[in-house]
Design a protein around this motif. Structure first.
Motif, PDB file in Angstrom:
ATOM      1  N   ASP A 111       0.825  -1.211   0.000  1.00  0.00           N
ATOM      2  CA  ASP A 111       0.000   0.000   0.000  1.00  0.00           C
ATOM      3  C   ASP A 111       0.858   1.260   0.000  1.00  0.00           C
ATOM      4  OD1 ASP A 111      -2.479  -1.360   0.065  1.00  0.00           O
ATOM      5  OD2 ASP A 111      -2.223  -1.737   2.211  1.00  0.00           O
ATOM      6  N   TYR A 112       2.170   1.091  -0.225  1.00  0.00           N
ATOM      7  CA  TYR A 112       3.127   2.191  -0.305  1.00  0.00           C
ATOM      8  C   TYR A 112       3.290   2.924   1.034  1.00  0.00           C
ATOM      9  CZ  TYR A 112       2.262   1.323  -5.256  1.00  0.00           C
ATOM     10  OH  TYR A 112       2.120   0.727  -6.487  1.00  0.00           O
ATOM     11  N   LEU A 113       3.076   2.228   2.129  1.00  0.00           N
ATOM     12  CA  LEU A 113       3.289   2.801   3.459  1.00  0.00           C
ATOM     13  C   LEU A 113       4.610   2.295   4.012  1.00  0.00           C
ATOM     14  CD1 LEU A 113      -0.311   2.346   4.933  1.00  0.00           C
ATOM     15  CD2 LEU A 113       0.670   4.389   3.848  1.00  0.00           C
ATOM     16  N   ILE A 114       5.340   3.163   4.719  1.00  0.00           N
ATOM     17  CA  ILE A 114       6.673   2.811   5.197  1.00  0.00           C
ATOM     18  C   ILE A 114       6.618   1.663   6.206  1.00  0.00           C
ATOM     19  CG2 ILE A 114       7.732   5.039   4.722  1.00  0.00           C
ATOM     20  CD1 ILE A 114       7.240   5.823   7.629  1.00  0.00           C
ATOM     21  N   THR A 115       7.681   0.845   6.198  1.00  0.00           N
ATOM     22  CA  THR A 115       7.801  -0.286   7.120  1.00  0.00           C
ATOM     23  C   THR A 115       9.198  -0.275   7.745  1.00  0.00           C
ATOM     24  OG1 THR A 115       8.776  -1.924   5.620  1.00  0.00           O
ATOM     25  CG2 THR A 115       6.380  -1.595   5.479  1.00  0.00           C
ATOM     26  N   ASN A 116       9.426  -1.217   8.644  1.00  0.00           N
ATOM     27  CA  ASN A 116      10.738  -1.373   9.277  1.00  0.00           C
ATOM     28  C   ASN A 116      11.567  -2.468   8.613  1.00  0.00           C
ATOM     29  OD1 ASN A 116      10.604   0.637  11.321  1.00  0.00           O
ATOM     30  ND2 ASN A 116       9.217  -0.662  12.508  1.00  0.00           N
ATOM     31  N   ASP A 117      11.206  -2.850   7.399  1.00  0.00           N
ATOM     32  CA  ASP A 117      11.879  -3.954   6.724  1.00  0.00           C
ATOM     33  C   ASP A 117      13.071  -3.520   5.882  1.00  0.00           C
ATOM     34  OD1 ASP A 117       9.966  -5.698   7.774  1.00  0.00           O
ATOM     35  OD2 ASP A 117       8.609  -5.362   6.077  1.00  0.00           O
ATOM     36  N   GLY A 118      13.336  -2.242   5.812  1.00  0.00           N
ATOM     37  CA  GLY A 118      14.428  -1.757   4.985  1.00  0.00           C
ATOM     38  C   GLY A 118      15.734  -1.606   5.740  1.00  0.00           C
ATOM     39  N   ALA A 119      16.576  -0.717   5.254  1.00  0.00           N
ATOM     40  CA  ALA A 119      17.897  -0.505   5.846  1.00  0.00           C
ATOM     41  C   ALA A 119      17.839   0.306   7.136  1.00  0.00           C
ATOM     42  CB  ALA A 119      18.803   0.200   4.843  1.00  0.00           C
ATOM     43  N   ALA A 120      16.659   0.771   7.491  1.00  0.00           N
ATOM     44  CA  ALA A 120      16.478   1.546   8.722  1.00  0.00           C
ATOM     45  C   ALA A 120      15.113   1.230   9.315  1.00  0.00           C
ATOM     46  CB  ALA A 120      16.608   3.037   8.437  1.00  0.00           C
ATOM     47  N   THR A 121      14.954   1.572  10.577  1.00  0.00           N
ATOM     48  CA  THR A 121      13.661   1.457  11.250  1.00  0.00           C
ATOM     49  C   THR A 121      13.186   2.856  11.612  1.00  0.00           C
ATOM     50  OG1 THR A 121      14.711   1.199  13.412  1.00  0.00           O
ATOM     51  CG2 THR A 121      14.204  -0.814  12.172  1.00  0.00           C
ATOM     52  N   TYR A 122      11.911   2.979  11.951  1.00  0.00           N
ATOM     53  CA  TYR A 122      11.392   4.305  12.270  1.00  0.00           C
ATOM     54  C   TYR A 122      10.453   4.244  13.465  1.00  0.00           C
ATOM     55  CZ  TYR A 122       6.731   3.252  10.456  1.00  0.00           C
ATOM     56  OH  TYR A 122       5.477   2.723  10.277  1.00  0.00           O
ATOM     57  N   ASP A 123      10.255   5.400  14.063  1.00  0.00           N
ATOM     58  CA  ASP A 123       9.291   5.575  15.131  1.00  0.00           C
ATOM     59  C   ASP A 123       8.655   6.943  14.955  1.00  0.00           C
ATOM     60  OD1 ASP A 123       8.152   4.682  17.797  1.00  0.00           O
ATOM     61  OD2 ASP A 123       9.017   6.612  18.362  1.00  0.00           O
ATOM     62  N   LEU A 214       3.562   8.900   6.635  1.00  0.00           N
ATOM     63  CA  LEU A 214       3.564   7.451   6.427  1.00  0.00           C
ATOM     64  C   LEU A 214       3.789   7.049   4.979  1.00  0.00           C
ATOM     65  CD1 LEU A 214       0.492   6.544   8.669  1.00  0.00           C
ATOM     66  CD2 LEU A 214       2.914   6.205   9.229  1.00  0.00           C
ATOM     67  N   SER A 215       3.609   7.974   4.049  1.00  0.00           N
ATOM     68  CA  SER A 215       3.683   7.602   2.632  1.00  0.00           C
ATOM     69  C   SER A 215       4.532   8.536   1.788  1.00  0.00           C
ATOM     70  CB  SER A 215       2.277   7.551   2.021  1.00  0.00           C
ATOM     71  OG  SER A 215       1.625   8.796   2.170  1.00  0.00           O
ATOM     72  N   GLY A 216       4.923   9.680   2.326  1.00  0.00           N
ATOM     73  CA  GLY A 216       5.635  10.641   1.496  1.00  0.00           C
ATOM     74  C   GLY A 216       6.941  11.152   2.057  1.00  0.00           C
ATOM     75  N   VAL A 217       7.313  10.691   3.252  1.00  0.00           N
ATOM     76  CA  VAL A 217       8.551  11.203   3.851  1.00  0.00           C
ATOM     77  C   VAL A 217       9.759  10.732   3.037  1.00  0.00           C
ATOM     78  CG1 VAL A 217       8.804   9.247   5.436  1.00  0.00           C
ATOM     79  CG2 VAL A 217       9.824  11.457   6.018  1.00  0.00           C
ATOM     80  N   TRP A 218      10.713  11.646   2.816  1.00  0.00           N
ATOM     81  CA  TRP A 218      11.890  11.352   1.998  1.00  0.00           C
ATOM     82  C   TRP A 218      12.921  10.617   2.840  1.00  0.00           C
ATOM     83  CZ3 TRP A 218      13.004  12.206  -3.138  1.00  0.00           C
ATOM     84  CH2 TRP A 218      14.330  11.992  -3.534  1.00  0.00           C
TER      85      TRP A 218
END
Length: 601
Positions: A111-123, A214-218
């Motif tokens: 759904d093009y929403l950010i996840t923690n599965d990439g090279a970084a995690t987020y909060d 959730l969907s547009g942060v660079w």
């Protein structure tokens, strides 16, 4: 009337060698449509077709060949530009080149929403105004240096820099605290961005809470240590964008590293053994430009393993043994744009001109009603493109399915022109403007692909049928880079233009249609547009129903005001060799990532 129009379309398509080659039999049946060779009387019997269905994953489940090589065809009639930097690139071709070696720190789901599965995690903070991104251990640039939080900061410093002229300075970047002051040259730093002492964590604070977090942060970093620091005067913005370290020797932290760039023609990638996600399956990838006219033959001969496939050649490819076609309704739409003003370079805003040739929206509305896009989708694209209704694509959940846009209705188009005072004064069949003066529109459109010229002629004929004279700018089609150069420089004799947008994952349309967007090539502005675009990314827009209502209002407004007339939504087709494994065009699949791709013998 239907027969006449369809026959005219077929006559235009006689220039298409591929189309002619497809007509080896007297009749052929495609997606439930029965048609005869050009010239047949039964062409008028074309019926409505069901929307096509394609797989999104390859069928090959064999084991991956160790140290295999994959050849990726970049289908284009022109050389690629080769701006190999996430913050500077501008077109879809360079985006394909970037995909193999450059990544965002945060992955996204289907759904093009950010996840923690990439090279970084987020909060994200409780008030939804701050996102904290932490880079995982072992994430390295291709030169071995660690990817740092300050590298992501550098991307923001470039995009917000007063000298930046690219397309990436938009919301939510403009919503970062202190970004306005930095962009205006009133501050040397961006106050809303802080970096941890170990340079692995970055916190980005926004002025207002927005669902775009959730969907547009660079989250694509830029290697400051490698490129030089524009904020310290080590290199100018112009030098940075044109440097060899971006054009021919770029680095990233993705699965493959760039080994060699033959400008405009090809790129050789090799496996990056220290890739944070694990060892990529392929030893090397060769990306090369393949002309759309020859891509089918290249696929059949095994010279190319993967290529985005031209829909106008679908008939010749659908039964091929050497490859399979994957497809899904994509994020892209084609459109006709109207030049309504200019880009104010000094103040970096769009300004509408009340005296523009197409200032009367009734004329724009009429031109939309005059375009028979259903015939184009069926006849030129074999049902693989469908008439567009609004400026949000069906792939985005915020599209208003109830809004039918402006359907093909030449009689309504004529009535709108009559109402606007555009009438045929001298009886030659062509309308003069409301002041009785000659009215001729210059049409900018691009070359590329077999359908480009007949499609332009088709629309020009549609407009002529309602009494509007439209001529090609400079009497010809223009190649892609020249097309966008003319739009960006604001050539004043462009009246209308035909282009395409891939909208990206964030439903916020301000990056294309905003007052401060350099990509707003129509230069359309209004207070209502400003209000709705702001509301769509406001804190209240975390309520999905509220946000959907806002975007429904925005779509309705744009159907009324017609800064762009959307023409076709499209199915994205990819032809994939049957020796390819672990390949998917579904963004939610793990096999969407290039490091998973492989080949068999």
């Amino acid at each position: 009337m239907v027969k006449k129009k369809l026959m005219m379309l077929v006559s235009l398509m006689l220039v298409l060698s591929v189309f002619l080659a497809a007509c080896g039999k007297d009749k052929e049946k495609v997606e439930g449509v029965e048609k005869e060779k050009p010239g047949s009387e039964k062409i008028e019997e074309v019926e409505k077709t069901e929307e096509p269905s394609f797989p999104v994953d390859v069928s090959n489940k064999d084991a991956v060949l160790e140290d295999g090589e994959l050849v990726y065809g970049l289908v284009s009639s022109d050389p690629f530009k080769g701006t190999l930097s996430p913050v500077f690139y501008q077109d879809a071709y360079d985006a394909e080149l970037l995909r193999f070696f450059a990544e965002d720190l945060l992955a996204v789901d289907g759904d093009y929403l950010i996840t923690n599965d990439g090279a970084a995690t987020y909060d994200i903070s409780d008030e939804n105004k701050t996102i904290t991104i932490k880079i995982k251990d072992g994430v390295k640039w291709h030169d071995g240096e660690p990817v740092k939080a300050s590298d992501l900061l550098y991307s923001y410093e470039i995009m917000g820099h007063p000298d930046y002229t690219g397309m990436r300075f938009d919301f939510p970047t403009t919503n970062i605290k202190g970004m306005t002051a930095y962009h205006q040259g009133k501050a040397d730093t961006i106050s809303g961005i802080t970096i941890s002492d170990d340079d692995k964590t970055i916190a980005i604070a926004f002025e207002t809470a927005s669902p775009s977090i959730l969907s547009g942060v660079w989250t694509a970093p830029t290697p400051r240590h490698y490129l030089g620091d524009v904020t310290k005067g080590e290199i100018t913005m112009e030098e940075l964008e044109s440097s060899d370290k971006i054009r021919t020797k770029p680095i990233g932290f993705g699965p493959y590293k760039v080994v060699k760039v033959v400008s405009g023609e090809s790129v050789l990638y090799e496996r990056f053994d220290d890739y944070w996600g694990g060892k990529p399956n392929l030893k090397s990838v060769v990306l090369k430009v393949v002309n759309s006219a020859s891509v089918l033959e290249a696929l059949k001969k095994g010279e190319v393993d993967i290529a985005k496939f031209p829909t106008d050649q679908y008939l010749n490819a659908k039964d091929a043994d050497q490859f399979e076609l994957l497809g899904r309704l994509g994020l892209s739409y084609t459109y006709i744009g109207f030049n309504l003003g200019e880009w104010d370079k000094k103040n970096k805003i769009n300004i509408m001109d009340s005296k523009a040739k197409l200032a009367d929206k009734r004329v724009r509305q009429a031109m939309w009603h005059a375009m028979d896009n259903e015939v184009v989708g069926k006849e030129m694209y074999h049902g693989l493109r469908i008439p567009a209704t609004t400026l949000i694509t069906p792939a985005i959940s915020f599209r208003d399915d109830e809004n039918k846009g402006r359907s093909y209705d030449p009689e309504k188009a004529k009535a709108l022109l009559d109402e606007a005072g555009f009438v045929d004064v001298n009886g030659d069949g062509i309308r003069e403007d409301a002041e009785g003066k000659e009215f001729v529109l210059n049409f900018l459109t691009m070359s590329g692909g077999e359908v480009a010229e007949p499609l332009a002629k088709w629309y020009m004929q549609n407009w002529e049928e309602i009494g509007l004279k439209v001529v090609l700018l400079d009497g010809r089609l223009h190649e892609l880079q020249a097309f966008y150069d003319m739009l960006e420089t604001g050539r004043p004799d462009i009246d209308i233009f035909q282009g395409a947008w891939k909208t990206g994952s964030d439903p916020d349309p301000s990056g294309i249609h905003g007052r401060e967007s350099v990509s707003n090539f129509s230069h359309y502005t209004s207070e209502k547009n400003d209000e709705l675009l702001a509301a769509g990314v406001s804190e209240q827009a975390f309520d999905v129903d509220y946000r959907k209502d806002i975007y429904n209002q925005w779509q309705a407004m744009m159907v009324e005001d017609v800064s762009l007339a959307p023409t076709l939504y499209r199915y994205d087709l990819e032809a994939v060799s049957k020796r390819v494994v672990n390949y998917s065009i579904d963004p939610g699949s793990p096999n969407y990532a290039p490091w998973m791709w492989g080949v068999t013998k």
